[in-house]
Design a protein around this motif. Structure first.
Motif, PDB file in Angstrom:
ATOM      1  N   UNK A 178     -25.736  19.309 -59.859  1.00 42.80           N
ATOM      2  CA  UNK A 178     -24.672  19.895 -59.033  1.00 42.80           C
ATOM      3  C   UNK A 178     -23.661  20.633 -59.907  1.00 42.80           C
ATOM      4  N   UNK A 179     -23.292  20.024 -61.040  1.00 47.10           N
ATOM      5  CA  UNK A 179     -22.328  20.661 -61.939  1.00 47.10           C
ATOM      6  C   UNK A 179     -22.897  21.949 -62.537  1.00 47.10           C
ATOM      7  N   UNK A 180     -24.148  21.894 -62.978  1.00 48.71           N
ATOM      8  CA  UNK A 180     -24.779  23.083 -63.559  1.00 48.71           C
ATOM      9  C   UNK A 180     -24.902  24.189 -62.516  1.00 48.71           C
ATOM     10  N   UNK A 181     -25.305  23.817 -61.274  1.00 51.19           N
ATOM     11  CA  UNK A 181     -25.431  24.811 -60.214  1.00 51.19           C
ATOM     12  C   UNK A 181     -24.074  25.423 -59.879  1.00 51.19           C
ATOM     13  N   UNK A 184     -23.209  27.857 -62.543  1.00 51.49           N
ATOM     14  CA  UNK A 184     -24.028  29.063 -62.438  1.00 51.49           C
ATOM     15  C   UNK A 184     -23.498  29.977 -61.342  1.00 51.49           C
ATOM     16  N   UNK A 185     -23.109  29.395 -60.213  1.00 48.43           N
ATOM     17  CA  UNK A 185     -22.591  30.198 -59.110  1.00 48.43           C
ATOM     18  C   UNK A 185     -21.289  30.879 -59.498  1.00 48.43           C
ATOM     19  N   UNK A 186     -20.460  30.167 -60.270  1.00 53.13           N
ATOM     20  CA  UNK A 186     -19.171  30.714 -60.694  1.00 53.13           C
ATOM     21  C   UNK A 186     -19.290  31.644 -61.891  1.00 53.13           C
ATOM     22  N   UNK A 187     -20.507  31.765 -62.446  1.00 56.45           N
ATOM     23  CA  UNK A 187     -20.713  32.645 -63.590  1.00 56.45           C
ATOM     24  C   UNK A 187     -20.348  32.032 -64.921  1.00 56.45           C
ATOM     25  N   UNK A 190     -24.139  30.480 -69.048  1.00 58.30           N
ATOM     26  CA  UNK A 190     -24.618  31.705 -69.720  1.00 58.30           C
ATOM     27  C   UNK A 190     -26.116  31.952 -69.586  1.00 58.30           C
ATOM     28  N   UNK A 191     -26.911  30.919 -69.281  1.00 60.77           N
ATOM     29  CA  UNK A 191     -28.362  31.085 -69.238  1.00 60.77           C
ATOM     30  C   UNK A 191     -28.878  31.368 -67.831  1.00 60.77           C
ATOM     31  N   UNK A 192     -27.977  31.566 -66.885  1.00 61.16           N
ATOM     32  CA  UNK A 192     -28.404  31.803 -65.509  1.00 61.16           C
ATOM     33  C   UNK A 192     -27.999  33.194 -65.055  1.00 61.16           C
ATOM     34  N   UNK A 193     -28.928  33.879 -64.398  1.00 62.77           N
ATOM     35  CA  UNK A 193     -28.648  35.201 -63.846  1.00 62.77           C
ATOM     36  C   UNK A 193     -28.514  35.055 -62.331  1.00 62.77           C
ATOM     37  N   UNK A 194     -27.307  34.823 -61.860  1.00 66.87           N
ATOM     38  CA  UNK A 194     -27.077  34.561 -60.444  1.00 66.87           C
ATOM     39  C   UNK A 194     -26.219  35.656 -59.832  1.00 66.87           C
ATOM     40  N   UNK A 196     -23.690  34.859 -57.612  1.00 63.72           N
ATOM     41  CA  UNK A 196     -22.593  34.142 -56.957  1.00 63.72           C
ATOM     42  C   UNK A 196     -23.070  33.518 -55.658  1.00 63.72           C
ATOM     43  N   UNK A 197     -22.271  33.685 -54.611  1.00 63.07           N
ATOM     44  CA  UNK A 197     -22.632  33.111 -53.317  1.00 63.07           C
ATOM     45  C   UNK A 197     -23.188  34.171 -52.364  1.00 63.07           C
ATOM     46  N   UNK A 198     -23.555  35.327 -52.907  1.00 64.12           N
ATOM     47  CA  UNK A 198     -24.025  36.424 -52.052  1.00 64.12           C
ATOM     48  C   UNK A 198     -25.304  36.070 -51.304  1.00 64.12           C
ATOM     49  N   UNK A 199     -26.115  35.180 -51.873  1.00 64.17           N
ATOM     50  CA  UNK A 199     -27.363  34.804 -51.199  1.00 64.17           C
ATOM     51  C   UNK A 199     -27.119  34.019 -49.916  1.00 64.17           C
ATOM     52  N   UNK A 200     -25.884  33.566 -49.711  1.00 61.39           N
ATOM     53  CA  UNK A 200     -25.573  32.829 -48.486  1.00 61.39           C
ATOM     54  C   UNK A 200     -25.429  33.746 -47.277  1.00 61.39           C
ATOM     55  N   UNK A 201     -25.182  35.030 -47.524  1.00 62.24           N
ATOM     56  CA  UNK A 201     -25.004  35.936 -46.386  1.00 62.24           C
ATOM     57  C   UNK A 201     -25.873  37.198 -46.475  1.00 62.24           C
ATOM     58  N   UNK A 202     -26.539  37.430 -47.600  1.00 68.53           N
ATOM     59  CA  UNK A 202     -27.468  38.550 -47.708  1.00 68.53           C
ATOM     60  C   UNK A 202     -28.878  38.104 -47.310  1.00 68.53           C
ATOM     61  N   UNK A 203     -29.812  39.059 -47.354  1.00 65.14           N
ATOM     62  CA  UNK A 203     -31.225  38.774 -47.068  1.00 65.14           C
ATOM     63  C   UNK A 203     -31.409  38.163 -45.679  1.00 65.14           C
ATOM     64  N   UNK A 204     -30.751  38.703 -44.682  1.00 66.34           N
ATOM     65  CA  UNK A 204     -30.924  38.209 -43.319  1.00 66.34           C
ATOM     66  C   UNK A 204     -29.787  37.364 -42.825  1.00 66.34           C
ATOM     67  N   UNK A 205     -28.786  37.081 -43.669  1.00 63.99           N
ATOM     68  CA  UNK A 205     -27.637  36.307 -43.238  1.00 63.99           C
ATOM     69  C   UNK A 205     -27.779  34.817 -43.480  1.00 63.99           C
ATOM     70  N   UNK A 206     -26.804  34.072 -42.984  1.00 62.93           N
ATOM     71  CA  UNK A 206     -26.779  32.617 -43.197  1.00 62.93           C
ATOM     72  C   UNK A 206     -27.918  31.933 -42.448  1.00 62.93           C
ATOM     73  N   UNK A 207     -28.278  32.452 -41.269  1.00 63.71           N
ATOM     74  CA  UNK A 207     -29.384  31.896 -40.485  1.00 63.71           C
ATOM     75  C   UNK A 207     -30.432  32.984 -40.256  1.00 63.71           C
ATOM     76  N   UNK A 208     -31.203  33.320 -41.268  1.00 64.49           N
ATOM     77  CA  UNK A 208     -32.157  34.434 -41.132  1.00 64.49           C
ATOM     78  C   UNK A 208     -33.247  34.188 -40.095  1.00 64.49           C
TER      79      UNK A 208
END
Length: 259
Positions: A178-181, A184-187, A190-194, A196-208
């Protein structure tokens, strides 16, 4: 009335005789961690990906609905375990309230569930280990099953202590995840290419896949909560079961909801 009293007395006497053959060695902390450790396993880490793929970010709501269901069931099961501590747990309660056929069916279905789940957990864990060590996955799966079988041959006291510390490792592991995730979300990782929280509303939205997928997701997420019922099964092998099962059940409910 007299027959009911005699029946109750006979059940109490039988339970006392049965419990005298068991080692009342499990403590509250061991029972709590055994139950929590039961729901934190390879199936949770690996299986959660299937839920996310099928439901999307709204899988969080599926987990919330499942948590509410588990909360209600555990409250009721905990009350029954306090009134009648028994290693048969819900199968015994079903036999007493509904009939022998219900206890028989539930008991064997529960046995069949673990016959399927243990190999699934072993295979999932073996697949993870095989990515880091130069050994075939089938060998890891075999070693895991042998190890689990050996642990279950321990006496109750040693088994409870073993389960406590290994469950604690799993709790620490999921907290670190949970801490690592979060980092990663907050940037901050350094080893994660994320993104942020854009995946929660992109790619079809929160309930695709719509609200119906959330309900279907409950079928996927509820698998992760199996194991919490162990707290009632261990009731008959605890010292002062009424007091410890009541406290352990409350602790398990709230901790499960948090996780």
């Amino acid at each position: 009335m007299d027959n009911n009293k005699k029946s109750t007395a006979n059940k109490s006497a039988s339970l006392q005789v049965y419990k005298s053959q068991l080692a009342d060695s499990l403590t509250k902390r061991q029972i709590s961690m055994i139950s929590i450790g039961g729901i934190i396993g390879a199936g949770l880490f690996v299986g959660s990906a299937s839920g996310i793929a099928a439901v999307g970010p709204a899988i969080i709501l599926s987990y919330v609905l499942t948590s509410i269901l588990v909360f209600l069931v555990m409250r009721m099961l905990g009350e029954m375990a306090v009134i009648q501590p028994d290693t048969g747990s819900f199968s015994t309660y079903a036999a007493s309230a509904i009939g022998p056929w219900a206890g028989f069916s539930i008991g064997w279905l529960y046995w069949w569930f673990w016959v399927l789940v243990i190999p699934i957990e072993a295979i999932a864990g073996a697949d993870i280990l095989a990515q880091y060590f130069a050994m075939p996955a089938w060998l890891f799966a075999l070693l895991i099953v042998i190890f689990l079988t050996s642990v279950n041959l321990f006496n109750v006291k040693n088994y409870g202590e073993f389960e406590f510390w290994f469950a604690l490792i799993k709790v620490i592991a999921i907290i670190l995840f949970i801490l690592v995730a979060g980092m990663a979300v907050l940037g901050w990782w350094p080893w994660a290419n994320t993104e942020g929280i854009s995946n929660l509303y992109q790619h079809g939205g929160f309930m695709p896949n719509g609200f119906g997928a959330i309900l279907a997701g409950v079928l996927l997420t509820i698998f992760s909560f199996f194991g919490s019922e162990v707290v009632s099964i261990a009731a008959a092998e605890a010292k002062h079961p009424q007091e410890k099962i009541r406290k352990a059940t409350n602790l398990v409910i709230y901790r499960i909801a948090i996780f």
